[in-house]
Design a protein around this motif. Structure first.
Motif, PDB file in Angstrom:
ATOM      1  N   ILE A 224      49.455  27.190  39.968  1.00  0.00           N
ATOM      2  CA  ILE A 224      48.962  28.514  39.552  1.00  0.00           C
ATOM      3  C   ILE A 224      49.697  28.995  38.302  1.00  0.00           C
ATOM      4  N   LYS A 225      51.013  28.885  38.313  1.00  0.00           N
ATOM      5  CA  LYS A 225      51.802  29.338  37.165  1.00  0.00           C
ATOM      6  C   LYS A 225      51.445  28.566  35.898  1.00  0.00           C
ATOM      7  N   SER A 226      51.245  27.255  36.043  1.00  0.00           N
ATOM      8  CA  SER A 226      50.881  26.426  34.894  1.00  0.00           C
ATOM      9  C   SER A 226      49.527  26.840  34.327  1.00  0.00           C
ATOM     10  N   LEU A 227      48.561  27.088  35.204  1.00  0.00           N
ATOM     11  CA  LEU A 227      47.225  27.486  34.752  1.00  0.00           C
ATOM     12  C   LEU A 227      47.239  28.887  34.137  1.00  0.00           C
ATOM     13  N   GLN A 228      48.056  29.765  34.703  1.00  0.00           N
ATOM     14  CA  GLN A 228      48.164  31.123  34.140  1.00  0.00           C
ATOM     15  C   GLN A 228      48.719  31.088  32.723  1.00  0.00           C
ATOM     16  N   LYS A 229      49.691  30.214  32.483  1.00  0.00           N
ATOM     17  CA  LYS A 229      50.259  30.083  31.145  1.00  0.00           C
ATOM     18  C   LYS A 229      49.220  29.579  30.147  1.00  0.00           C
ATOM     19  N   LYS A 230      48.224  28.824  30.664  1.00  0.00           N
ATOM     20  CA  LYS A 230      47.182  28.274  29.798  1.00  0.00           C
ATOM     21  C   LYS A 230      46.012  29.253  29.624  1.00  0.00           C
ATOM     22  N   GLY A 231      46.138  30.452  30.220  1.00  0.00           N
ATOM     23  CA  GLY A 231      45.103  31.463  30.039  1.00  0.00           C
ATOM     24  C   GLY A 231      43.983  31.425  31.058  1.00  0.00           C
ATOM     25  N   MET A 232      44.276  31.078  32.276  1.00  0.00           N
ATOM     26  CA  MET A 232      43.245  31.008  33.316  1.00  0.00           C
ATOM     27  C   MET A 232      42.529  32.347  33.485  1.00  0.00           C
ATOM     28  N   LYS A 233      41.179  32.309  33.520  1.00  0.00           N
ATOM     29  CA  LYS A 233      40.366  33.510  33.692  1.00  0.00           C
ATOM     30  C   LYS A 233      39.699  33.575  35.070  1.00  0.00           C
ATOM     31  N   SER A 234      39.592  32.425  35.732  1.00  0.00           N
ATOM     32  CA  SER A 234      39.039  32.364  37.085  1.00  0.00           C
ATOM     33  C   SER A 234      39.554  31.103  37.754  1.00  0.00           C
ATOM     34  N   LEU A 235      39.449  31.052  39.101  1.00  0.00           N
ATOM     35  CA  LEU A 235      40.024  29.941  39.852  1.00  0.00           C
ATOM     36  C   LEU A 235      38.955  29.224  40.665  1.00  0.00           C
ATOM     37  N   LEU A 236      38.919  27.905  40.527  1.00  0.00           N
ATOM     38  CA  LEU A 236      38.059  27.049  41.329  1.00  0.00           C
ATOM     39  C   LEU A 236      38.949  26.230  42.253  1.00  0.00           C
ATOM     40  N   LEU A 237      38.812  26.450  43.560  1.00  0.00           N
ATOM     41  CA  LEU A 237      39.638  25.786  44.559  1.00  0.00           C
ATOM     42  C   LEU A 237      38.802  24.719  45.268  1.00  0.00           C
ATOM     43  N   ASP A 238      39.145  23.461  45.092  1.00  0.00           N
ATOM     44  CA  ASP A 238      38.389  22.347  45.666  1.00  0.00           C
ATOM     45  C   ASP A 238      39.049  21.884  46.972  1.00  0.00           C
ATOM     46  N   LEU A 239      38.369  22.160  48.092  1.00  0.00           N
ATOM     47  CA  LEU A 239      38.873  21.743  49.409  1.00  0.00           C
ATOM     48  C   LEU A 239      37.963  20.699  50.047  1.00  0.00           C
ATOM     49  N   ARG A 240      37.117  20.084  49.264  1.00  0.00           N
ATOM     50  CA  ARG A 240      36.230  19.049  49.806  1.00  0.00           C
ATOM     51  C   ARG A 240      37.048  17.844  50.263  1.00  0.00           C
ATOM     52  N   GLY A 241      36.715  17.365  51.460  1.00  0.00           N
ATOM     53  CA  GLY A 241      37.427  16.206  51.989  1.00  0.00           C
ATOM     54  C   GLY A 241      38.811  16.513  52.514  1.00  0.00           C
ATOM     55  N   ASN A 242      39.230  17.781  52.488  1.00  0.00           N
ATOM     56  CA  ASN A 242      40.567  18.159  52.968  1.00  0.00           C
ATOM     57  C   ASN A 242      40.548  18.239  54.495  1.00  0.00           C
ATOM     58  N   PRO A 243      41.317  17.379  55.198  1.00  0.00           N
ATOM     59  CA  PRO A 243      41.278  17.355  56.666  1.00  0.00           C
ATOM     60  C   PRO A 243      42.152  18.410  57.329  1.00  0.00           C
ATOM     61  N   GLY A 244      42.885  19.190  56.530  1.00  0.00           N
ATOM     62  CA  GLY A 244      43.769  20.219  57.087  1.00  0.00           C
ATOM     63  C   GLY A 244      45.219  19.789  57.044  1.00  0.00           C
ATOM     64  N   GLY A 245      45.963  20.104  58.110  1.00  0.00           N
ATOM     65  CA  GLY A 245      47.388  19.773  58.155  1.00  0.00           C
ATOM     66  C   GLY A 245      48.189  20.916  58.727  1.00  0.00           C
ATOM     67  N   LEU A 246      49.308  21.229  58.091  1.00  0.00           N
ATOM     68  CA  LEU A 246      50.218  22.252  58.590  1.00  0.00           C
ATOM     69  C   LEU A 246      49.681  23.656  58.302  1.00  0.00           C
ATOM     70  N   LEU A 247      49.897  24.559  59.263  1.00  0.00           N
ATOM     71  CA  LEU A 247      49.383  25.927  59.119  1.00  0.00           C
ATOM     72  C   LEU A 247      50.257  26.787  58.216  1.00  0.00           C
ATOM     73  N   ASN A 248      51.580  26.634  58.287  1.00  0.00           N
ATOM     74  CA  ASN A 248      52.478  27.511  57.526  1.00  0.00           C
ATOM     75  C   ASN A 248      52.217  27.499  56.020  1.00  0.00           C
ATOM     76  N   PRO A 249      52.110  26.318  55.372  1.00  0.00           N
ATOM     77  CA  PRO A 249      51.817  26.348  53.933  1.00  0.00           C
ATOM     78  C   PRO A 249      50.443  26.936  53.625  1.00  0.00           C
ATOM     79  N   THR A 250      49.513  26.800  54.566  1.00  0.00           N
ATOM     80  CA  THR A 250      48.185  27.392  54.388  1.00  0.00           C
ATOM     81  C   THR A 250      48.290  28.912  54.314  1.00  0.00           C
ATOM     82  N   ILE A 251      49.078  29.484  55.210  1.00  0.00           N
ATOM     83  CA  ILE A 251      49.268  30.939  55.233  1.00  0.00           C
ATOM     84  C   ILE A 251      50.007  31.403  53.981  1.00  0.00           C
TER      85      ILE A 251
END
Length: 477
Positions: A224-251
């Motif tokens: 996020i910080k890297s993209l913000q430095k590059k002037g990010m105007k919107s965010l596309l979050l790709d979770l396709r194929g993501n099987p999940g995992g640990l809950l704490n980092p998700t929160i």
């Protein structure tokens, strides 16, 4: 001593004996109670059957048995009897491997390998890993390890030889463009990355999360910080194929987007004896438009994040209905490294919905192209004229998708299919045989992936929505 004294002495002795007996009985009863409290399985009538089977095997089984193996087998069978695909007992090494799969590094040399016509080819070298420092390159063919030819080895055998203690050295002989080279690689920590980011046209920052592991939230923050430095105007979050995992980092990731004090997820334990409501601790409001890509393989923690951002952060969810895994497993590692992973709770979305076996519906439904769903071709592939079956159908569909005519494509490897393969091989500067092998299949798959990156209708639709949202926000200023 008079008779009264003798009588008193006898009474005292009797009292002492009774007290001793009471202490013995009490100690036995206390010990038994302690065992029953510590090991409640002993109270079950069926435990006698288990104990009987164990004793008979240990004493009389013809080929002999190991006590540890019997106990592990009993534990595996006990968890297996739950008929829950998400609950499992993993003994020793399997348990260690499971725990390590969530850590941010492993010890090895840091290469991804594909098997190609009987050879092991380095498909990629992980940045910063020992292999990169030793100057191993993509497309190097591993010929031998520590002086032993790898011909005929399995992937597991190769993996075992490449891994080892940190600081130890492995000697590889590789074939690079026809030239044989000997490379010494010092094994060390290999980073396990779960987050990938890229700045797209129009100021769209794209972040892909492959799964949720120990350091995923930290990786996400850095992206996020890297993209913000590059002037990010919107965010596309790709979770396709993501099987999940640990809950704490998700929160932790959800905290960045979900408004402060709004619910991220509710975790409900057996009989609702315990309900954990995770609320956002957001520090700064998120103001940029968000779109999330999902598909039928988006599951578990990935669904938690999707639901939270959809319900509370105004995210546009694009793609196909998610997998629908709305249950939570806790795992504990035992002293010998074994792991018990057990389903202990289910979770609700911020608006109170159960999604298990239901999934999450996207705001905008966009199907993936048919060719993106074709099965991968297994290593060791060899197809020639006269062969038939599902693999031939897959090859024909792949070739047709990238512009090669295979005729009717009926599932029979006919002359038209062979000619299409010959044309492809000639264009790709491969040995022209007309037969399908691993190398040819790999090149076909690469062309398919290149085509999908350009045509990806789900990503393109999400980017269109983000550009419209960003334009609308700019117009309202």
């Amino acid at each position: 001593m008079n008779k009264f004294g003798e009588k008193a002495m006898k009474q005292r002795r009797t009292t002492v004996v009774v007290v001793m007996l009471l202490l013995l009985v009490g100690g036995f009863a206390g010990g038994r109670l302690s065992i029953l409290l510590q090991y409640p399985i002993v109270k079950d009538k069926a435990f006698g059957n288990l104990s009987y089977a164990y004793n008979e095997i240990m004493h009389d089984y013809l080929n002999g048995a190991q006590s540890k193996a019997l106990v592990d087998g009993a534990a595996e069978g006990m968890v297996g009897s739950l008929q829950d695909p998400y609950s499992v007992y993993l003994s020793e090494d399997k348990g260690e491997a499971y725990v390590q799969s969530y850590q941010d590094h492993f010890v090895g040399i840091g290469v991804e390998i594909r098997q190609q016509d009987g050879a092991f080819i380095i498909d990629s070298v992980i940045k910063g890993a020992p292999a990169e420092k030793a100057k191993l390159l993509k497309e190097d063919e591993i010929v031998s390890i520590d002086g032993k030819s790898v011909q005929g080895w399995t992937f597991d055998e190769l993996k075992e030889k490449l891994q080892g203690k940190s600081g130890s050295t492995v000697t590889l002989q590789v074939n690079r463009s026809g030239k044989t080279m000997t490379m010494k690689v010092v094994r060390g920590d290999v980073p396990v990355l779960t987050v990938y980011s890229e700045m797209k046209a129009g100021g769209i920052g794209e972040i892909t999360i492959s799964r949720f592991a120990e350091k995923t939230a930290d990786e996400f923050d850095a992206a996020i910080k890297s993209l913000q430095k590059k002037g990010m105007k919107s965010l596309l979050l790709d979770l396709r194929g993501n099987p999940g995992g640990l809950l704490n980092p998700t929160i932790e990731i959800a905290n960045r987007f979900v408004p402060k004090d709004k619910t991220i997820v509710q975790v409900v334990y057996k009989g609702e004896k315990r309900v954990l409501t995770h609320k956002s601790t957001q520090k700064e409001p998120w103001t940029l438009p968000i779109a999330i890509l999902v598909d039928a393989h988006t599951a578990s923690s990935a669904e938690v994040l999707t639901a939270a951002l959809k319900d509370t952060a105004g995210a546009q969810v694009v793609g196909e209905k998610t997998f629908g895994k709305g249950i939570v497993q806790n795992f504990n590692q035992l002293k010998d490294g074994s792991v018990l992973k057990l389903t202990e709770a289910q979770w609700r979305t911020p608006d109170g919905q159960w999604i298990h076996k239901k999934g999450i519906d996207p705001n905008v439904v966009v199907a993936a192209p048919d060719y993106a769903l074709l099965p991968r071709l297994d290593a060791g592939l060899k197809l020639t004229v006269g062969d038939y079956g599902d693999k031939v159908v897959t090859v024909q569909k792949m070739l047709q998708t990238i512009g090669y005519d295979t005729g009717q494509g009926s599932g029979i490897y006919d002359a038209a299919t062979s000619e299409a393969v010959r044309s492809f091989q000639q264009k790709e500067s491969l040995p022209v045989t007309g037969d399908m092998n691993d190398l040819t299949a790999y090149r076909v798959l690469t062309k398919l992936m290149d085509k999908y990156k350009v045509e990806d209708p789900q990503r393109n639709k999400a980017m269109e929505l983000l550009q419209a949202a960003e334009s609308g926000a700019a117009a309202n200023k």
